[in-house]
Enzyme design. Structure first.
Site, PDB file in Angstrom:
ATOM      1  N   ALA A 192      24.059  34.551  64.856  1.00 54.71           N
ATOM      2  CA  ALA A 192      23.054  34.923  66.212  1.00 54.71           C
ATOM      3  C   ALA A 192      23.769  36.026  66.804  1.00 54.71           C
ATOM      4  O   ALA A 192      24.838  36.755  66.455  1.00 54.71           O
ATOM      5  CB  ALA A 192      23.278  33.864  67.187  1.00 54.71           C
ATOM      6  N   ASN A 193      22.921  36.739  67.549  1.00 58.55           N
ATOM      7  CA  ASN A 193      23.093  37.878  68.451  1.00 58.55           C
ATOM      8  C   ASN A 193      23.199  37.695  69.935  1.00 58.55           C
ATOM      9  O   ASN A 193      22.512  36.543  70.421  1.00 58.55           O
ATOM     10  CB  ASN A 193      22.232  39.028  68.515  1.00 58.55           C
ATOM     11  N   ARG A 194      24.048  38.213  70.798  1.00 62.14           N
ATOM     12  CA  ARG A 194      24.260  37.964  72.188  1.00 62.14           C
ATOM     13  C   ARG A 194      23.147  38.510  72.835  1.00 62.14           C
ATOM     14  O   ARG A 194      22.822  40.043  72.727  1.00 62.14           O
ATOM     15  CB  ARG A 194      25.587  38.445  72.732  1.00 62.14           C
TER      16      ARG A 194
END
Lengths: 237, 237
Positions: free
Chosen positions: B42-44
């Site tokens: 995931a990406n923040r």
């Protein structure tokens, strides 16, 4: 109104609180394992089941510490929530909460974390393949189940498995040294993740597995806490 | 009350709506790239900045499609939200939304996805090291900026960088072929992720960079939409 408030207090006074005087630790939510400041490795978990368990334990009179990974839920009333991000932080927060009588490990803890964490955002290089090397995370359920000084009286693990969930959960009970395992099938077609319902089987040493009917996560939580009260204080709840 | 409702309608009627008749596409939130049924990369991104931009565009009269990765936000009033999970899904949803006049790519799209996705939960094997091989994801900003048939009139990218954000953003403007880049420094000490404020610099071809003062993400959104209106219809907003 004042009448409502009185009713609420009387209702609370009448409710059976079999776990008064006991301390409970609940873990919930996912862990996020950073790769760099922007990217991370995560596990799927809304935290709903664990938050419901923490709430049910508090209602039953226990002093509850909820060690929670990043979720979009508010902490239940009367529960002390300690927010963490990674598995390493979660283990440290759990150990800081000891001693407890009851430990319920419902978090979806990442088995692995990136071996290297970059301080800067990793840049994409055209044509270059990428891979992430992983290191094993600490095993929180096993650490609590085999704690040399402060092993809780009752340690309950969760097994979110695909394939043959019951067999996986049985193996997990033995491997981790916990007392009970709540097994659920998280195959994508079950809709457990993020959903309001859960279908679980309770596994206990020397007792046959109990398959519970599909129910709201709050109902599963109440039934689990009732089983805990029966086991620890022999009291129907 | 009825008076409130009338006031609201009058307020709406008085408000300048320079983008009436225009279609806008906004991407927001992270992407989640599955590894197996339980784990993902995931990406923040909280999605706050992009949701504020979608809301501001709708207030300015545009017909807005918001293609959003998984976030804990409700869609803004009057905005069509299309929920997606992965970068591949996000690109497909963006292409389905074309043609548009304005495209604002504010999502934190994962540069990579796991090369292999396991249908079953990957089991931990004691002592065995793990690594995840990655494949490059499609580049949504570049795809829209260089779209052969339906290149939007204005394509705005976001550059969430650490280190030297302005230099990285300048390079990104050239590399991707977009018109504007909103650069922000997402080094951990900036508190941008999940926060309510943002500090950005607007980069445009042939104009000097504009560093905007730190402001709430909603204010940054309004100012960006005002710049867009000025650019596309020459109207102060």
């Amino acid at each position: 109104t004042i009448l409502d408030a009185i009713e609420k207090i009387l209702d609370g006074a009448n409710r059976s609180q079999p776990l008064v005087g006991m301390r409970a630790l609940v873990t919930g939510g996912p862990t996020h394992e950073p790769i760099d400041p922007v990217r991370f490795l995560a596990n799927r978990s809304s935290g709903r089941q664990s938050y419901a368990i923490a709430a049910a334990l508090a209602e039953a009179g226990a002093a509850v510490t909820l060690v929670s990974g990043p979720v979009a839920l508010s902490p239940p009333a009367g529960v002390e929530r300690i927010g963490v991000t990674t598995a390493v932080e979660m283990l440290a927060a759990c150990e800081a909460a000891l001693p407890v009588d009851i430990a319920i490990c419902a978090a979806a803890v990442g088995d692995w974390r990136p071996l290297h964490v970059d301080a800067m955002k990793i840049k994409k290089v055209a044509g270059k393949t990428m891979s992430i090397e992983l290191a094993e995370n600490p095993d929180i359920l096993a650490s609590l189940s085999r704690h040399p000084q402060s092993r809780p009286r009752l340690v309950v693990g969760f097994a979110a498995e695909t394939g043959d969930p019951l067999r996986e959960a049985m193996a997990k009970l033995e491997r981790k040294g916990c007392d009970w395992i709540v097994a659920n099938d998280v195959s994508p077609n079950q809709g457990v993740f993020g959903g309001l319902n859960n279908t679980v089987t309770l596994l206990r040493r020397d007792r046959p597995p109990e398959a519970w009917p599909t129910a709201e996560k709050t109902s599963v939580a109440k039934r689990l806490v009732a089983e805990i009260a029966l086991d620890l204080v022999g009291e129907d709840f």
